[in-house]
Scaffold this motif. Sequence first.
Motif, PDB file in Angstrom:
ATOM      1  N   MET A   1       1.128  -0.834  -0.268  1.00 13.21           N
ATOM      2  CA  MET A   1       0.059  -0.310  -0.295  1.00 13.21           C
ATOM      3  C   MET A   1       0.891   1.493   0.008  1.00 13.21           C
ATOM      4  N   PRO A   2       0.278   2.327  -0.376  1.00 12.13           N
ATOM      5  CA  PRO A   2       0.851   3.627   0.010  1.00 12.13           C
ATOM      6  C   PRO A   2       1.361   3.300   0.937  1.00 12.13           C
ATOM      7  N   GLY A   3       2.498   4.029   1.372  1.00 18.34           N
ATOM      8  CA  GLY A   3       3.294   4.932   3.276  1.00 18.34           C
ATOM      9  C   GLY A   3       3.747   5.617   3.456  1.00 18.34           C
ATOM     10  N   ASN A   4       4.307   6.362   4.451  1.00 19.65           N
ATOM     11  CA  ASN A   4       5.250   6.887   4.922  1.00 19.65           C
ATOM     12  C   ASN A   4       4.201   7.816   4.230  1.00 19.65           C
ATOM     13  N   LEU A   5       3.188   8.270   4.673  1.00 14.94           N
ATOM     14  CA  LEU A   5       3.326   9.739   4.197  1.00 14.94           C
ATOM     15  C   LEU A   5       3.438  10.704   4.920  1.00 14.94           C
ATOM     16  N   ALA A   6       3.263  12.442   3.678  1.00 16.84           N
ATOM     17  CA  ALA A   6       3.726  13.396   4.962  1.00 16.84           C
ATOM     18  C   ALA A   6       3.276  13.850   3.856  1.00 16.84           C
ATOM     19  N   VAL A   7       2.441  15.444   4.236  1.00 18.54           N
ATOM     20  CA  VAL A   7       2.278  16.796   3.916  1.00 18.54           C
ATOM     21  C   VAL A   7       3.378  17.827   3.457  1.00 18.54           C
ATOM     22  N   LEU A   8       3.563  18.432   2.777  1.00 13.02           N
ATOM     23  CA  LEU A   8       4.567  18.954   1.494  1.00 13.02           C
ATOM     24  C   LEU A   8       4.271  20.163   2.143  1.00 13.02           C
ATOM     25  N   ASN A   9       2.913  21.136   1.984  1.00  8.85           N
ATOM     26  CA  ASN A   9       2.380  21.728   1.955  1.00  8.85           C
ATOM     27  C   ASN A   9       1.308  22.394   2.295  1.00  8.85           C
ATOM     28  N   THR A  10       0.797  23.666   2.704  1.00  7.72           N
ATOM     29  CA  THR A  10       0.252  24.389   3.022  1.00  7.72           C
ATOM     30  C   THR A  10      -0.860  25.343   1.872  1.00  7.72           C
ATOM     31  N   PRO A  11      -1.694  24.664   0.770  1.00  8.97           N
ATOM     32  CA  PRO A  11      -2.282  25.266   0.064  1.00  8.97           C
ATOM     33  C   PRO A  11      -3.424  25.747  -0.258  1.00  8.97           C
ATOM     34  N   LYS A  12      -3.763  26.712  -1.146  1.00  8.25           N
ATOM     35  CA  LYS A  12      -5.053  27.050  -1.421  1.00  8.25           C
ATOM     36  C   LYS A  12      -5.733  26.049  -1.780  1.00  8.25           C
ATOM     37  N   ALA A  13      -7.110  26.668  -1.772  1.00  7.82           N
ATOM     38  CA  ALA A  13      -7.852  25.951  -2.642  1.00  7.82           C
ATOM     39  C   ALA A  13      -7.842  26.317  -4.666  1.00  7.82           C
ATOM     40  N   GLY A  14      -7.909  25.288  -5.201  1.00  6.65           N
ATOM     41  CA  GLY A  14      -6.921  25.571  -6.365  1.00  6.65           C
ATOM     42  C   GLY A  14      -5.467  25.543  -6.970  1.00  6.65           C
ATOM     43  N   GLY A  15      -5.192  25.228  -5.402  1.00  9.64           N
ATOM     44  CA  GLY A  15      -3.158  25.371  -5.626  1.00  9.64           C
ATOM     45  C   GLY A  15      -3.233  24.088  -5.803  1.00  9.64           C
ATOM     46  N   LYS A  16      -1.761  22.452  -5.761  1.00  7.17           N
ATOM     47  CA  LYS A  16      -1.270  21.632  -5.072  1.00  7.17           C
ATOM     48  C   LYS A  16      -1.352  21.533  -3.735  1.00  7.17           C
ATOM     49  N   LEU A  17      -1.502  20.051  -3.262  1.00  6.93           N
ATOM     50  CA  LEU A  17      -1.276  19.642  -1.905  1.00  6.93           C
ATOM     51  C   LEU A  17       0.036  18.125  -3.227  1.00  6.93           C
TER      52      LEU A  17
ATOM     53  N   GLY B   1       5.751  10.126  -0.262  1.00 10.54           N
ATOM     54  CA  GLY B   1       5.626   8.618   0.370  1.00 10.54           C
ATOM     55  C   GLY B   1       6.031   7.157  -0.158  1.00 10.54           C
ATOM     56  N   VAL B   2       5.648   6.102  -0.159  1.00  7.69           N
ATOM     57  CA  VAL B   2       6.189   5.232  -0.302  1.00  7.69           C
ATOM     58  C   VAL B   2       5.210   4.398  -1.118  1.00  7.69           C
ATOM     59  N   ASN B   3       5.643   4.174  -2.307  1.00  7.82           N
ATOM     60  CA  ASN B   3       4.635   3.409  -3.521  1.00  7.82           C
ATOM     61  C   ASN B   3       3.481   4.000  -3.690  1.00  7.82           C
ATOM     62  N   LEU B   4       3.551   5.228  -3.843  1.00  9.21           N
ATOM     63  CA  LEU B   4       2.806   6.047  -4.616  1.00  9.21           C
ATOM     64  C   LEU B   4       2.411   5.865  -5.931  1.00  9.21           C
ATOM     65  N   ASP B   5       2.491   4.904  -6.322  1.00  8.51           N
ATOM     66  CA  ASP B   5       2.455   4.714  -7.885  1.00  8.51           C
ATOM     67  C   ASP B   5       1.211   3.749  -7.418  1.00  8.51           C
ATOM     68  N   LEU B   6       1.006   2.909  -6.526  1.00 10.68           N
ATOM     69  CA  LEU B   6      -0.240   2.492  -6.693  1.00 10.68           C
ATOM     70  C   LEU B   6      -1.751   3.134  -6.106  1.00 10.68           C
ATOM     71  N   VAL B   7      -1.865   4.203  -6.267  1.00 11.56           N
ATOM     72  CA  VAL B   7      -2.760   5.586  -5.569  1.00 11.56           C
ATOM     73  C   VAL B   7      -3.859   5.246  -7.126  1.00 11.56           C
ATOM     74  N   ALA B   8      -4.541   5.180  -6.674  1.00 13.96           N
ATOM     75  CA  ALA B   8      -5.896   4.787  -7.868  1.00 13.96           C
ATOM     76  C   ALA B   8      -7.321   6.071  -7.844  1.00 13.96           C
ATOM     77  N   LYS B   9      -7.169   6.693  -6.629  1.00  9.34           N
ATOM     78  CA  LYS B   9      -8.107   7.528  -6.098  1.00  9.34           C
ATOM     79  C   LYS B   9      -7.199   8.305  -4.596  1.00  9.34           C
ATOM     80  N   VAL B  10      -8.053   9.874  -4.782  1.00 12.63           N
ATOM     81  CA  VAL B  10      -7.872   9.993  -3.563  1.00 12.63           C
ATOM     82  C   VAL B  10      -9.190  11.450  -3.489  1.00 12.63           C
ATOM     83  N   ASP B  11     -10.010  11.461  -2.086  1.00 11.81           N
ATOM     84  CA  ASP B  11     -10.748  12.661  -1.725  1.00 11.81           C
ATOM     85  C   ASP B  11      -9.939  12.782  -0.314  1.00 11.81           C
ATOM     86  N   LEU B  12     -10.380  13.950  -0.693  1.00 12.35           N
ATOM     87  CA  LEU B  12      -9.885  15.375   0.280  1.00 12.35           C
ATOM     88  C   LEU B  12     -11.183  15.364   1.363  1.00 12.35           C
ATOM     89  N   SER B  13     -11.544  15.998   2.204  1.00 11.27           N
ATOM     90  CA  SER B  13     -12.375  16.323   2.837  1.00 11.27           C
ATOM     91  C   SER B  13     -13.362  17.751   2.006  1.00 11.27           C
TER      92      SER B  13
END
Length: 194
Positions: free
Chosen positions: A68-84, A88-100
């Motif tokens: 699974m993707p793991g060792n996740l760490a957020v690197l920034n604090t973006p604005k809406a419309g920006g990039k979060l 981490g590791v195994n990020l090539d396995l990500v199929a979908k991302v849900d944000l609050s």
Amino acid sequence: VIFFEGKHLEMIEAVKFTKMNELQAIEDFTLNNGRIKVVVPDFATNGIVSATSFAGDEFEICDITCVMPGNLAVLNTPKAGGKLNISGVNLDLVAKVDLSGAENAPFEVSDGKLNVTVPASATAGTANIFHSNGEFVSVDYSLIEPVITNVSPLELYAGDEPVKVEGTDLDLVSAAQIGGKDVAIIEQSETSLT
């Protein structure tokens, strides 16, 4: 890919993988020189791998643990419309991302980072990062929010001059109210609203 060896493997009709606590059969495997080769399907979750014979008998082969993707760490604090940006590791396995507040947020993986476009509907909270098998891992994140530093005039009457609001990141404001009533935003920038 999983390989397994044994006797009478020509009697195997299907290989079953665990999918959310249930076994699901696949018939797409190869038998060569007394050895079965099967590609682990995208739906497979942690659990038992078994084989079913043409006679209907089932044999447990092994247990698997999905990477699974793991060792996740957020690197920034973006604005809406920006990039979060998330490392981490195994990020090539990500199929979908849900944000609050925003399911199926657009994303890309590059340079070993998960870069998620933050939709306007997103709020600070938790990012759920899904594997194609439906399992997910989570990481908390923050977003830049508007800050008001000054409002003028502080007293006004209907028909008076427009209210000027000063601050930072005011370009993120999508609506305004005075006394609980919606008012039109006439001019808007990163540092002011009228």
